[in-house]
Design a protein around this motif. Structure first.
Motif, PDB file in Angstrom:
ATOM      1  N   ASP A  35      -3.714 -20.458   2.756  1.00  0.00           N
ATOM      2  CA  ASP A  35      -3.756 -19.161   2.092  1.00  0.00           C
ATOM      3  C   ASP A  35      -5.112 -18.529   2.423  1.00  0.00           C
ATOM      4  O   ASP A  35      -6.151 -18.989   1.935  1.00  0.00           O
ATOM      5  CB  ASP A  35      -3.591 -19.354   0.583  1.00  0.00           C
ATOM      6  CG  ASP A  35      -3.524 -18.047  -0.193  1.00  0.00           C
ATOM      7  OD1 ASP A  35      -4.263 -17.101   0.176  1.00  0.00           O
ATOM      8  OD2 ASP A  35      -2.770 -17.976  -1.173  1.00  0.00           O
TER       9      ASP A  35
ATOM     10  N   HIS B  27      -6.562 -15.811   1.571  1.00  0.00           N
ATOM     11  CA  HIS B  27      -7.333 -15.290   0.431  1.00  0.00           C
ATOM     12  C   HIS B  27      -8.039 -16.428  -0.297  1.00  0.00           C
ATOM     13  O   HIS B  27      -9.212 -16.302  -0.674  1.00  0.00           O
ATOM     14  CB  HIS B  27      -6.418 -14.533  -0.523  1.00  0.00           C
ATOM     15  CG  HIS B  27      -7.147 -13.887  -1.662  1.00  0.00           C
ATOM     16  ND1 HIS B  27      -8.140 -12.941  -1.472  1.00  0.00           N
ATOM     17  CD2 HIS B  27      -7.059 -14.070  -3.010  1.00  0.00           C
ATOM     18  CE1 HIS B  27      -8.615 -12.563  -2.646  1.00  0.00           C
ATOM     19  NE2 HIS B  27      -7.987 -13.235  -3.591  1.00  0.00           N
ATOM     20  N   GLN B  28      -7.343 -17.534  -0.489  1.00  0.00           N
ATOM     21  CA  GLN B  28      -7.972 -18.686  -1.131  1.00  0.00           C
ATOM     22  C   GLN B  28      -9.121 -19.223  -0.289  1.00  0.00           C
ATOM     23  O   GLN B  28     -10.162 -19.633  -0.822  1.00  0.00           O
ATOM     24  CB  GLN B  28      -6.930 -19.777  -1.377  1.00  0.00           C
ATOM     25  CG  GLN B  28      -5.998 -19.500  -2.531  1.00  0.00           C
ATOM     26  CD  GLN B  28      -6.724 -19.487  -3.863  1.00  0.00           C
ATOM     27  OE1 GLN B  28      -7.670 -20.245  -4.075  1.00  0.00           O
ATOM     28  NE2 GLN B  28      -6.285 -18.635  -4.765  1.00  0.00           N
TER      29      GLN B  28
ATOM     30  N   SER C 247     -10.983 -17.446   1.704  1.00  0.00           N
ATOM     31  CA  SER C 247     -12.094 -16.497   1.553  1.00  0.00           C
ATOM     32  C   SER C 247     -12.835 -16.725   0.249  1.00  0.00           C
ATOM     33  O   SER C 247     -14.071 -16.649   0.200  1.00  0.00           O
ATOM     34  CB  SER C 247     -11.577 -15.052   1.628  1.00  0.00           C
ATOM     35  OG  SER C 247     -10.870 -14.693   0.454  1.00  0.00           O
TER      36      SER C 247
ATOM     37  N   PRO D 298     -11.566  -7.888  -0.727  1.00  0.00           N
ATOM     38  CA  PRO D 298     -10.592  -7.821   0.349  1.00  0.00           C
ATOM     39  C   PRO D 298     -10.576  -6.444   1.016  1.00  0.00           C
ATOM     40  O   PRO D 298     -10.672  -5.415   0.343  1.00  0.00           O
ATOM     41  CB  PRO D 298      -9.250  -8.086  -0.352  1.00  0.00           C
ATOM     42  CG  PRO D 298      -9.617  -8.781  -1.616  1.00  0.00           C
ATOM     43  CD  PRO D 298     -10.942  -8.214  -2.018  1.00  0.00           C
TER      44      PRO D 298
ATOM     45  N   ALA E 293      -5.792  -7.202   3.797  1.00  0.00           N
ATOM     46  CA  ALA E 293      -5.690  -8.291   2.825  1.00  0.00           C
ATOM     47  C   ALA E 293      -5.176  -7.782   1.490  1.00  0.00           C
ATOM     48  O   ALA E 293      -4.328  -8.421   0.850  1.00  0.00           O
ATOM     49  CB  ALA E 293      -7.052  -8.954   2.649  1.00  0.00           C
ATOM     50  N   ALA E 294      -5.671  -6.631   1.041  1.00  0.00           N
ATOM     51  CA  ALA E 294      -5.249  -6.071  -0.243  1.00  0.00           C
ATOM     52  C   ALA E 294      -3.763  -5.729  -0.236  1.00  0.00           C
ATOM     53  O   ALA E 294      -3.031  -6.034  -1.189  1.00  0.00           O
ATOM     54  CB  ALA E 294      -6.075  -4.828  -0.570  1.00  0.00           C
TER      55      ALA E 294
ATOM     56  N   LEU F 105      -1.758  -8.971  -0.407  1.00  0.00           N
ATOM     57  CA  LEU F 105      -1.838  -9.647  -1.699  1.00  0.00           C
ATOM     58  C   LEU F 105      -0.909  -8.999  -2.722  1.00  0.00           C
ATOM     59  O   LEU F 105      -0.259  -9.690  -3.511  1.00  0.00           O
ATOM     60  CB  LEU F 105      -3.280  -9.622  -2.209  1.00  0.00           C
ATOM     61  CG  LEU F 105      -4.248 -10.577  -1.517  1.00  0.00           C
ATOM     62  CD1 LEU F 105      -5.686 -10.235  -1.880  1.00  0.00           C
ATOM     63  CD2 LEU F 105      -3.937 -12.018  -1.881  1.00  0.00           C
TER      64      LEU F 105
ATOM     65  N   TYR G   3      -8.097 -10.843   9.079  1.00  0.00           N
ATOM     66  CA  TYR G   3      -8.335 -10.392   7.713  1.00  0.00           C
ATOM     67  C   TYR G   3      -9.817 -10.067   7.576  1.00  0.00           C
ATOM     68  O   TYR G   3     -10.665 -10.899   7.909  1.00  0.00           O
ATOM     69  CB  TYR G   3      -7.963 -11.475   6.700  1.00  0.00           C
ATOM     70  CG  TYR G   3      -6.483 -11.658   6.485  1.00  0.00           C
ATOM     71  CD1 TYR G   3      -5.833 -11.027   5.433  1.00  0.00           C
ATOM     72  CD2 TYR G   3      -5.741 -12.474   7.330  1.00  0.00           C
ATOM     73  CE1 TYR G   3      -4.466 -11.208   5.226  1.00  0.00           C
ATOM     74  CE2 TYR G   3      -4.377 -12.657   7.133  1.00  0.00           C
ATOM     75  CZ  TYR G   3      -3.749 -12.023   6.085  1.00  0.00           C
ATOM     76  OH  TYR G   3      -2.407 -12.200   5.889  1.00  0.00           O
TER      77      TYR G   3
ATOM     78  N   TYR H 199     -12.916  -9.085   5.027  1.00  0.00           N
ATOM     79  CA  TYR H 199     -13.422  -9.069   3.651  1.00  0.00           C
ATOM     80  C   TYR H 199     -14.836  -8.499   3.678  1.00  0.00           C
ATOM     81  O   TYR H 199     -15.650  -8.885   4.522  1.00  0.00           O
ATOM     82  CB  TYR H 199     -13.437 -10.479   3.052  1.00  0.00           C
ATOM     83  CG  TYR H 199     -12.095 -10.939   2.557  1.00  0.00           C
ATOM     84  CD1 TYR H 199     -11.799 -10.988   1.208  1.00  0.00           C
ATOM     85  CD2 TYR H 199     -11.108 -11.319   3.458  1.00  0.00           C
ATOM     86  CE1 TYR H 199     -10.554 -11.407   0.749  1.00  0.00           C
ATOM     87  CE2 TYR H 199      -9.856 -11.736   3.016  1.00  0.00           C
ATOM     88  CZ  TYR H 199      -9.595 -11.770   1.666  1.00  0.00           C
ATOM     89  OH  TYR H 199      -8.359 -12.181   1.225  1.00  0.00           O
TER      90      TYR H 199
ATOM     91  N   GLU I  71     -11.023  -9.159 -10.427  1.00  0.00           N
ATOM     92  CA  GLU I  71     -10.700  -9.195  -8.999  1.00  0.00           C
ATOM     93  C   GLU I  71      -9.551  -8.245  -8.676  1.00  0.00           C
ATOM     94  O   GLU I  71      -9.541  -7.576  -7.641  1.00  0.00           O
ATOM     95  CB  GLU I  71     -10.318 -10.617  -8.591  1.00  0.00           C
ATOM     96  CG  GLU I  71      -9.940 -10.762  -7.130  1.00  0.00           C
ATOM     97  CD  GLU I  71      -9.403 -12.141  -6.787  1.00  0.00           C
ATOM     98  OE1 GLU I  71      -9.219 -12.414  -5.594  1.00  0.00           O
ATOM     99  OE2 GLU I  71      -9.154 -12.934  -7.721  1.00  0.00           O
TER     100      GLU I  71
ATOM    101  N   ILE J 106      -8.798  -5.190  -5.608  1.00  0.00           N
ATOM    102  CA  ILE J 106      -7.666  -5.282  -4.695  1.00  0.00           C
ATOM    103  C   ILE J 106      -6.819  -4.020  -4.757  1.00  0.00           C
ATOM    104  O   ILE J 106      -6.426  -3.458  -3.728  1.00  0.00           O
ATOM    105  CB  ILE J 106      -6.820  -6.528  -5.027  1.00  0.00           C
ATOM    106  CG1 ILE J 106      -7.627  -7.795  -4.737  1.00  0.00           C
ATOM    107  CG2 ILE J 106      -5.508  -6.532  -4.234  1.00  0.00           C
ATOM    108  CD1 ILE J 106      -6.965  -9.077  -5.222  1.00  0.00           C
TER     109      ILE J 106
END
Length: 220
Positions: free
Chosen positions: A83, A85-86, A88, A101, A105-106, A109, A120, A122, A153, A157
């Motif tokens: 994952d 995002h995880q 990151s 993000p 990425a946003a 998600l 991706y 960030y 968070e 996003i």
């Protein structure tokens, strides 16, 4: 909220058992570095525990210094890729960065895009860095975080997703998707959290959140 008690953690457990308990507590898909466990023992003890859990195929080494508890697809009968995002978030905790993000990425998600980007991005208050996660590039770009210092968070996003789509790209379906992704318990919090952002973005967030709060659900 993670609770050591909820996963049966006690002082009589070995470092490896305590690490495993925390991994299980976060669930599949969670990515982490040794730094996430330093309160449990020495760095050497943590490294030994991670090596043993990796060798047992309980966790997976994603890249140097980053591991995950891999997700599993019953349909494909195999583990899924990391994952991003995880991963990151694991880097952010490891280096003490604040991150946000980027647009791709946003959108992913929230579920506004089903395309899997090859890179991706960030935004970060740390240095420019780039990591390859399998065949996916994870790029951290040093950026003044003017509109990213939110309490939640989810606010950041949503802001990035709305900005990526632009004023002409926000439809009733988009608003509904964002509303459902946030869920009813976070609508008022995100609305409050986003008060100081760009006028048109806040106007969209206000419409998304107030409609959900007025109906009492996320169906719009």
């Amino acid at each position: 909220i993670f609770s050591y008690r909820s996963v049966g953690l006690n002082m009589g457990q070995t470092v490896e058992q305590q690490v495993l308990a925390r991994v299980y507590g976060h669930g599949r898909g969670w990515a982490f570095s040794p730094k996430d466990f330093l309160h449990l023992g020495s760095r050497k003890a943590i490294d030994v525990a991670l090596i043993r859990l990796t060798n047992a195929a309980t966790i997976r080494r994603v890249v140097r210094g980053i591991y995950d508890y891999p997700r599993f697809s019953d349909f494909l009968n195999q583990h899924l890729g990391p994952d991003i995002h995880q991963v990151s978030l694991a880097y952010a905790r490891k280096f003490g960065w604040s991150i946000q993000p980027g647009s791709a990425a946003a959108l992913n998600l929230i579920g506004l895009s089903t395309q899997v980007p090859s890179q991706y991005v960030y935004y970060s208050n740390g240095p420019d860095r780039k990591y390859m996660i399998d065949k996916t590039a994870l790029q951290f770009e040093k950026t003044p975080l003017k509109e990213t210092r939110f309490r939640m968070e989810e606010t950041g996003i949503v802001v990035q997703a709305i900005k990526a789509l632009g004023q002409k790209g926000i439809t009733s379906d988009v608003r509904r998707t964002i509303r459902e992704w946030l869920g009813p318990n976070k609508l008022s919090k995100v609305l409050k959290d986003a008060e100081r952002i760009t006028d048109w973005v806040y106007a969209e967030i206000k419409e998304i959140c107030t409609e959900g709060m007025s109906t009492g659900d996320t169906n719009g």
